[in-house]
Design a protein around this motif. Structure first.
Motif, PDB file in Angstrom:
ATOM      1  N   UNK A   2      15.819  36.329  54.613  1.00 52.33           N
ATOM      2  CA  UNK A   2      15.235  36.586  53.577  1.00 52.33           C
ATOM      3  C   UNK A   2      15.832  35.836  52.336  1.00 52.33           C
ATOM      4  N   UNK A   3      17.247  36.039  52.393  1.00 55.03           N
ATOM      5  CA  UNK A   3      18.235  35.298  51.422  1.00 55.03           C
ATOM      6  C   UNK A   3      17.743  33.793  51.526  1.00 55.03           C
ATOM      7  N   UNK A   4      17.559  33.186  52.748  1.00 50.15           N
ATOM      8  CA  UNK A   4      17.420  31.832  52.801  1.00 50.15           C
ATOM      9  C   UNK A   4      15.950  31.101  52.422  1.00 50.15           C
ATOM     10  N   UNK A   5      15.361  32.368  52.288  1.00 51.68           N
ATOM     11  CA  UNK A   5      13.746  31.911  51.585  1.00 51.68           C
ATOM     12  C   UNK A   5      13.755  31.976  50.082  1.00 51.68           C
ATOM     13  N   UNK A   6      14.716  32.586  49.358  1.00 52.94           N
ATOM     14  CA  UNK A   6      14.689  32.831  48.001  1.00 52.94           C
ATOM     15  C   UNK A   6      14.512  31.455  47.347  1.00 52.94           C
ATOM     16  N   UNK A   7      15.022  30.429  47.474  1.00 49.55           N
ATOM     17  CA  UNK A   7      14.964  29.256  46.624  1.00 49.55           C
ATOM     18  C   UNK A   7      13.589  28.775  47.033  1.00 49.55           C
ATOM     19  N   UNK A   8      12.998  28.641  47.930  1.00 50.09           N
ATOM     20  CA  UNK A   8      11.441  28.325  47.845  1.00 50.09           C
ATOM     21  C   UNK A   8      10.575  29.430  47.301  1.00 50.09           C
ATOM     22  N   UNK A   9      10.818  30.396  47.322  1.00 45.96           N
ATOM     23  CA  UNK A   9      10.155  31.724  46.803  1.00 45.96           C
ATOM     24  C   UNK A   9      10.222  31.616  45.108  1.00 45.96           C
ATOM     25  N   UNK A  10      11.278  31.064  44.727  1.00 48.72           N
ATOM     26  CA  UNK A  10      11.652  30.767  43.297  1.00 48.72           C
ATOM     27  C   UNK A  10      10.852  29.694  42.783  1.00 48.72           C
ATOM     28  N   UNK A  11      10.847  28.716  43.603  1.00 41.36           N
ATOM     29  CA  UNK A  11      10.071  27.337  43.072  1.00 41.36           C
ATOM     30  C   UNK A  11       8.570  27.714  42.876  1.00 41.36           C
ATOM     31  N   UNK A  67       6.854  36.839  63.648  1.00 38.85           N
ATOM     32  CA  UNK A  67       5.851  36.285  62.926  1.00 38.85           C
ATOM     33  C   UNK A  67       6.403  35.549  61.639  1.00 38.85           C
ATOM     34  N   UNK A  68       5.791  34.746  60.778  1.00 43.75           N
ATOM     35  CA  UNK A  68       6.080  33.913  59.924  1.00 43.75           C
ATOM     36  C   UNK A  68       6.646  34.979  58.573  1.00 43.75           C
ATOM     37  N   UNK A  69       7.993  34.877  58.315  1.00 41.03           N
ATOM     38  CA  UNK A  69       8.573  35.611  57.368  1.00 41.03           C
ATOM     39  C   UNK A  69       8.271  35.204  56.036  1.00 41.03           C
ATOM     40  N   UNK A  70       8.442  33.638  55.923  1.00 40.90           N
ATOM     41  CA  UNK A  70       8.197  33.052  54.770  1.00 40.90           C
ATOM     42  C   UNK A  70       6.732  33.255  54.138  1.00 40.90           C
ATOM     43  N   UNK A  71       5.595  33.376  55.013  1.00 40.75           N
ATOM     44  CA  UNK A  71       4.352  33.558  54.671  1.00 40.75           C
ATOM     45  C   UNK A  71       4.185  34.953  54.224  1.00 40.75           C
ATOM     46  N   UNK A  72       4.945  35.991  54.908  1.00 46.13           N
ATOM     47  CA  UNK A  72       4.721  37.477  54.456  1.00 46.13           C
ATOM     48  C   UNK A  72       5.348  37.646  53.032  1.00 46.13           C
ATOM     49  N   UNK A  73       6.536  36.918  52.957  1.00 50.65           N
ATOM     50  CA  UNK A  73       7.273  36.953  51.556  1.00 50.65           C
ATOM     51  C   UNK A  73       6.380  36.242  50.427  1.00 50.65           C
ATOM     52  N   UNK A  74       5.786  34.973  50.888  1.00 50.86           N
ATOM     53  CA  UNK A  74       4.963  34.449  49.656  1.00 50.86           C
ATOM     54  C   UNK A  74       3.694  35.264  49.634  1.00 50.86           C
ATOM     55  N   UNK A 117       1.022  25.548  46.934  1.00 53.15           N
ATOM     56  CA  UNK A 117       1.598  26.138  48.295  1.00 53.15           C
ATOM     57  C   UNK A 117       1.977  24.785  49.371  1.00 53.15           C
ATOM     58  N   UNK A 118       0.534  23.901  49.295  1.00 51.87           N
ATOM     59  CA  UNK A 118       0.699  22.714  50.208  1.00 51.87           C
ATOM     60  C   UNK A 118       1.742  21.648  49.605  1.00 51.87           C
ATOM     61  N   UNK A 119       1.448  21.300  48.532  1.00 49.77           N
ATOM     62  CA  UNK A 119       2.031  20.262  47.974  1.00 49.77           C
ATOM     63  C   UNK A 119       3.434  20.419  47.426  1.00 49.77           C
ATOM     64  N   UNK A 120       3.550  21.517  46.685  1.00 49.56           N
ATOM     65  CA  UNK A 120       5.044  21.639  46.425  1.00 49.56           C
ATOM     66  C   UNK A 120       5.928  22.595  47.186  1.00 49.56           C
ATOM     67  N   UNK A 121       5.313  23.339  47.880  1.00 50.82           N
ATOM     68  CA  UNK A 121       6.103  24.237  48.761  1.00 50.82           C
ATOM     69  C   UNK A 121       6.148  23.468  50.331  1.00 50.82           C
TER      70      UNK A 121
END
Length: 177
Positions: A10-19, A53-60, A119-123
């Motif tokens: 979860x902590x590792x996902x924060x920079x992408x979540x923030x963008x 399952x995909x944690x990033x997708x769940x967080x997004x 989501x596709x282009x920037x993330x």
């Protein structure tokens, strides 16, 4: 209680979540608030997350839902663009001018197209991941990205695929535009 490996993911996902919300809102403070709310909600609902399952997708997905809830509360009518014009600053260099033009063009896209494109282009999400986050079919995401790129190519007077990206949808958008 969250196990250490899940917390670290979860902590590792924060920079992408923030963008993502920065791109949607243009406001880093609002983006930080959305990310914080996302993490708090995720931790509060961690028992609903299926390991493997995909944690990033769940967080997004959580972040996206929070953004849309907030967006509906804060939406301001600005049909003639006068409000947005007052918020602009004049950049010092050409790169900033290009970015300003891009952001202005991006802001004119319907929210569903803007979201898919970001989501596709920037993330860098696959169409499948973006579809999962947006809770729509993969073809719907492909369509939205294609329409967004086509519209941006017209608004920004872009004429070659290198200016938008190298994938087949970009080529098709430029060919049809």
């Amino acid at each position: 209680m969250v196990d250490d490996s899940l917390r670290d993911e979860m902590v590792a996902a924060i920079p992408k979540l923030r963008a993502f919300p920065i791109s949607l809102t243009g406001n880093s403070d609002r983006a930080d608030d959305l990310v914080q709310d996302t993490v708090v909600r995720a931790l509060g609902s961690i028992n609903r997350f299926d390991r493997g399952t995909n944690l990033n997708a769940w967080l997004f997905t959580i972040l996206r839902n929070l953004f849309h809830s907030e967006y509906r509360k804060r939406e301001v009518e600005d049909a003639d663009g006068s409000f947005a014009a007052r918020l602009r600053t004049h950049p010092d260099q050409h790169g900033r001018l290009d970015f300003k033009a891009f952001r202005a063009a991006l802001a004119t896209l319907p929210m569903d197209q803007r979201e898919a494109l970001l989501l596709v282009g920037a993330q860098g999400m696959s169409y499948e991941e973006a579809a999962e986050v947006s809770d729509v079919a993969v073809g719907t995401v492909e369509s939205r990205v294609n329409r967004a790129r086509t519209r941006l190519s017209i608004l920004l007077d872009l004429t070659c695929e290198a200016e938008l990206g190298p994938d087949d949808l970009t080529k098709a958008a430029l060919a049809s535009g």
